[in-house]
Design a protein around this motif. Structure first.
Motif, PDB file in Angstrom:
ATOM      1  N   LEU A  26      95.232 -71.390  34.356  1.00 40.48           N
ATOM      2  CA  LEU A  26      95.936 -72.673  34.249  1.00 40.48           C
ATOM      3  C   LEU A  26      97.291 -72.607  34.946  1.00 40.48           C
ATOM      4  N   THR A  29      96.793 -72.339  38.917  1.00 39.30           N
ATOM      5  CA  THR A  29      96.368 -73.602  39.530  1.00 39.30           C
ATOM      6  C   THR A  29      97.370 -74.730  39.271  1.00 39.30           C
ATOM      7  N   ARG A  31      98.075 -76.330  36.650  1.00 39.76           N
ATOM      8  CA  ARG A  31      97.712 -77.348  35.670  1.00 39.76           C
ATOM      9  C   ARG A  31      98.644 -77.268  34.469  1.00 39.76           C
ATOM     10  N   TYR A  51     100.285 -80.957  29.086  1.00 42.82           N
ATOM     11  CA  TYR A  51      98.966 -80.471  29.479  1.00 42.82           C
ATOM     12  C   TYR A  51      97.905 -80.933  28.480  1.00 42.82           C
ATOM     13  N   ARG A  54      97.282 -84.694  28.864  1.00 45.20           N
ATOM     14  CA  ARG A  54      96.490 -84.984  30.069  1.00 45.20           C
ATOM     15  C   ARG A  54      95.037 -84.585  29.865  1.00 45.20           C
ATOM     16  N   HIS A  55      94.810 -83.436  29.264  1.00 44.49           N
ATOM     17  CA  HIS A  55      93.452 -82.950  29.040  1.00 44.49           C
ATOM     18  C   HIS A  55      92.691 -83.901  28.106  1.00 44.49           C
ATOM     19  N   GLU A  58      91.699 -86.969  30.057  1.00 47.01           N
ATOM     20  CA  GLU A  58      90.586 -86.719  30.964  1.00 47.01           C
ATOM     21  C   GLU A  58      89.264 -86.693  30.200  1.00 47.01           C
TER      22      GLU A  58
END
Length: 61
Positions: A26, A29, A31, A51, A54-55, A58
């Motif tokens: 994580l 990348t 994220r 995070y 956002r997760h 999604e």
């Protein structure tokens, strides 16, 4: 949790219930935001909150 709190890698691993390699993936990348102080990696508490939010957004799509 305070917004300006800096968390260690083991603390974030415990909160997310994931392993070290998954957490570093994580971070690698980008994220999950982090900063390095000397040789120590720290994750701002607000970055962890962002995070997770956002997760969740999604997954809800």
């Amino acid at each position: 949790m305070r917004d300006d709190e800096l968390l260690t890698v083991p603390e974030v691993m415990a909160r997310l219930k994931i392993g070290r390699s998954a957490l570093y993936d994580l971070l690698r990348t980008r994220r999950l935001a982090s900063l390095t102080i000397g040789r120590a990696r720290r994750i701002p508490a607000h970055a962890l909150d962002d995070y997770v939010q956002r997760h969740l957004e999604e997954v809800a799509r």
